[in-house]
Write an enzyme that holds these catalytic residues in place. Structure first.
Site, PDB file in Angstrom:
ATOM      1  CE  LYS A 190      45.435  39.866  48.201  1.00  0.00           C
ATOM      2  NZ  LYS A 190      44.840  38.740  47.389  1.00  0.00           N
TER       3      LYS A 190
HETATM    4  P1  NAD Z   1      38.481  44.098  40.262  1.00  0.00           P
HETATM    5  O1  NAD Z   1      39.117  45.552  40.496  1.00  0.00           O
HETATM    6  O2  NAD Z   1      38.614  43.564  38.751  1.00  0.00           O
HETATM    7  O3  NAD Z   1      36.707  44.254  40.439  1.00  0.00           O
HETATM    8  C1  NAD Z   1      36.139  44.761  41.705  1.00  0.00           C
HETATM    9  C2  NAD Z   1      34.727  45.166  41.348  1.00  0.00           C
HETATM   10  O4  NAD Z   1      34.035  45.217  42.621  1.00  0.00           O
HETATM   11  C3  NAD Z   1      34.642  46.285  40.555  1.00  0.00           C
HETATM   12  O5  NAD Z   1      33.514  46.012  39.347  1.00  0.00           O
HETATM   13  C4  NAD Z   1      34.182  47.280  41.521  1.00  0.00           C
HETATM   14  O6  NAD Z   1      33.398  48.310  40.830  1.00  0.00           O
HETATM   15  C5  NAD Z   1      33.329  46.397  42.296  1.00  0.00           C
HETATM   16  N1  NAD Z   1      33.242  46.881  43.635  1.00  0.00           N
HETATM   17  C6  NAD Z   1      33.902  47.630  44.371  1.00  0.00           C
HETATM   18  N2  NAD Z   1      33.272  48.042  45.635  1.00  0.00           N
HETATM   19  C7  NAD Z   1      31.719  47.588  45.566  1.00  0.00           C
HETATM   20  C8  NAD Z   1      30.687  47.592  46.314  1.00  0.00           C
HETATM   21  N3  NAD Z   1      30.753  48.462  47.540  1.00  0.00           N
HETATM   22  N4  NAD Z   1      29.668  46.962  45.702  1.00  0.00           N
HETATM   23  C9  NAD Z   1      29.606  46.583  44.651  1.00  0.00           C
HETATM   24  N5  NAD Z   1      30.612  46.624  43.620  1.00  0.00           N
HETATM   25  C10 NAD Z   1      31.811  46.976  44.357  1.00  0.00           C
HETATM   26  O7  NAD Z   1      39.013  42.892  41.400  1.00  0.00           O
HETATM   27  P2  NAD Z   1      38.718  41.484  41.263  1.00  0.00           P
HETATM   28  O8  NAD Z   1      40.243  41.040  40.516  1.00  0.00           O
HETATM   29  O9  NAD Z   1      37.789  41.089  40.327  1.00  0.00           O
HETATM   30  O10 NAD Z   1      38.586  41.184  42.623  1.00  0.00           O
HETATM   31  C11 NAD Z   1      37.578  41.121  43.386  1.00  0.00           C
HETATM   32  C12 NAD Z   1      37.535  40.078  44.424  1.00  0.00           C
HETATM   33  O11 NAD Z   1      37.890  38.767  44.033  1.00  0.00           O
HETATM   34  C13 NAD Z   1      38.367  40.679  45.597  1.00  0.00           C
HETATM   35  O12 NAD Z   1      38.094  40.416  46.752  1.00  0.00           O
HETATM   36  C14 NAD Z   1      39.809  39.906  45.355  1.00  0.00           C
HETATM   37  O13 NAD Z   1      40.477  39.549  46.265  1.00  0.00           O
HETATM   38  C15 NAD Z   1      38.894  38.573  44.743  1.00  0.00           C
HETATM   39  N6  NAD Z   1      40.010  37.693  44.175  1.00  0.00           N
HETATM   40  C16 NAD Z   1      40.320  38.154  42.890  1.00  0.00           C
HETATM   41  C17 NAD Z   1      41.265  37.280  42.033  1.00  0.00           C
HETATM   42  C18 NAD Z   1      41.519  37.484  40.798  1.00  0.00           C
HETATM   43  O14 NAD Z   1      42.380  36.640  40.235  1.00  0.00           O
HETATM   44  N7  NAD Z   1      41.346  38.893  40.178  1.00  0.00           N
HETATM   45  C19 NAD Z   1      41.412  35.964  42.810  1.00  0.00           C
HETATM   46  C20 NAD Z   1      41.089  35.616  44.039  1.00  0.00           C
HETATM   47  C21 NAD Z   1      40.155  36.526  44.533  1.00  0.00           C
END
Ligand code: NAD
Length: 417
Positions: A106
């Site tokens: 990561k």
């Molecule tokens: P992203 O940046 O697209 O979205 C994150 C969202 O969370 C945004 O809408 C943001 O406004 C919101 N957010 C941030 N802080 C917040 C809070 N305190 N309360 C409520 N909402 C809040 O990111 P993503 O890619 O969707 O990732 C989100 C999670 O999923 C992370 O933990 C990431 O590691 C995990 N994840 C993502 C992927 C992927 O392929 N995108 C894969 C596996 C895991």
């Protein structure tokens, strides 16, 4: 976030919980709890006004026993060395639990990307790609998107690497745009595995997802697409939130219309005729299914006492602290752990890498069929392990499966006499 638990300590506790059920020697256990190496570096890049800025960046390579390190790159002001180490460990266990031939890695840069222009972000991303170039490669370490990064950043990293290496190597990074060697279905993949996991756990518990009420915390890639696909399966999304706050409508909302509203206004708040709720209120709503899809530590032990959902499917990485797990277990709340529920992203990243290596593209239906198979088989393996062992919850069962696979690979590699 509700709690300031150190995510790296949470990861180590999760590994310790599972190691009790697996025959692991103390020396190997230490290996399973710590990254092999961490790069911590300064990135100095030029701002649009000609001045120089320096920011902190990291790449952690946790465990490579099963294959090249694999894991995303996050741009967020909360990025720390320990957070990146934890996320790299979760990637190693995630790849093992869904049986991908990868280890875990990561990366992250401690910035708020909203503070920079697109040209500044491109210079910064190319500076990071230059810094990690000796560590990455199609067979060495393969980054991908995470919070606040996407196809644009992946395309820049691919171009920087290929230019400096004087080669073409699209498999050095995944999550690229289609015309730069990306895969059909990659953008939706994490949300898709979240929805498949929700369907599987409801089925296993003999409950109906059709008509179940759902709350989703975080409305980015994983949360919004997960919400939309759960809605397709009959779930009734009644509340969603992002970093600006949350909305609630007992009659249900249209997840795609909420997404369109967020794209237009920058937030889910103010959508339609909905009530405003805080993130804490959303996490404690009386719903059938709760999907935390924002960041780590969303629910700590105290907040877990107030959670009313019956089932939690973790779209985010590390949204529950170990204390929260204990409380929810005592309260009979079922949790599908992140390392399975959000594994769709890395699984389709793996398909993208396979396509890049073969220089042959798959159709979207083939990608989705293969993903469906990987997640349902992994879910079955997880509940088999849960039923066959005396572990406390599905998370620990997932770590048991993953640790056994990593330790087997490590043992089979033998030793240098
Ligand atoms: P992203 O940046 O697209 O979205 C994150 C969202 O969370 C945004 O809408 C943001 O406004 C919101 N957010 C941030 N802080 C917040 C809070 N305190 N309360 C409520 N909402 C809040 O990111 P993503 O890619 O969707 O990732 C989100 C999670 O999923 C992370 O933990 C990431 O590691 C995990 N994840 C993502 C992927 C992927 O392929 N995108 C894969 C596996 C895991």
């Amino acid at each position: 976030m509700a709690d300031q638990a150190n995510p790296f300590e949470s990861l180590q506790e999760q590994v310790d919980d599972a190691a009790v059920a697996v025959d692991v020697s103390p020396g190997v256990l230490k290996r399973l709890k710590n990254p092999e190496r961490v790069l911590e570096t300064n990135l100095t890049f030029e701002l649009d006004d000609g001045s120089l800025e320096t920011v902190r960046a990291y790449r952690s390579q946790f465990n490579g026993d099963r294959g090249p390190y694999k894991g995303g790159i996050r741009y967020h002001p909360g990025v720390t060395r320990d957070e990146v180490k934890a996320l790299s460990g979760w990637m190693a266990y995630k790849c093992a639990v869904v049986d991908l031939p990868y280890g875990g890695g990561k990366g992250g840069i401690a910035i708020d990307p909203a503070d920079y222009s697109e040209t500044e972000l491109e210079r910064l991303t190319r500076a990071f790609a230059t810094e990690i170039r000796p560590l990455i490669g199609e067979d060495r370490d393969i980054p991908a998107p995470d919070v606040n990064t996407g196809q644009r950043e992946m395309n820049w990293i691919k171009d920087t690497y290929e230019t400096l290496e004087n080669t073409t190597a699209p498999g050095v990074i995944t999550g690229k745009a289609l015309d730069s060697g990306g895969s059909e279905g990659r953008v939706e993949a994490t949300g898709r595995s979240v929805a498949i996991s929700a369907r599987e756990i409801f089925d296993w518990l003999d409950r109906d997802l059709d008509g179940a009420t759902v709350a989703v915390q975080g409305y980015g890639n994983a949360g919004s697409i997960g919400a939309s696909l759960i809605d397709d399966l009959g779930g009734d999304v009644v509340a969603v939130s992002d970093s600006s706050g949350g909305i609630y409508d007992a009659a249900g909302v249209d997840p795609d219309a909420v997404k369109a509203h967020k794209n237009e206004t920058g937030s889910v708040t103010g959508y339609g005729d909905t009530e405003t709720v805080t993130n804490e209120e959303l996490l404690t709503l009386d719903v059938d299914l709760l999907v935390p899809a924002a960041l780590e530590n969303a629910i700590d032990g105290d907040l877990a006492e107030a959670v009313e959902a019956d089932v939690i499917v973790e779209a985010a990485n590390g949204p529950l602290t170990p204390d929260a797990d204990d409380v929810l277990g005592e309260r009979d709340v079922w949790v599908v752990p992140d390392i399975l529920a959000n594994a769709g992203g890395v699984t389709v990243s793996y398909f993208e890498w396979v396509q890049n290596r073969q220089r042959f593209s798959w159709s979207e239906s083939r990608v989705n069929e293969e993903l469906e198979r990987v997640i349902t088989e992994s879910f079955d393996g997880l509940v088999d392990a849960y039923e066959a062992t005396d572990v406390q919850n599905l998370r620990t069962a997932a770590y048991v499966v993953a640790i056994e696979r990593i330790v087997n690979a490590y043992d089979q590699a033998g030793s240098w006499p």
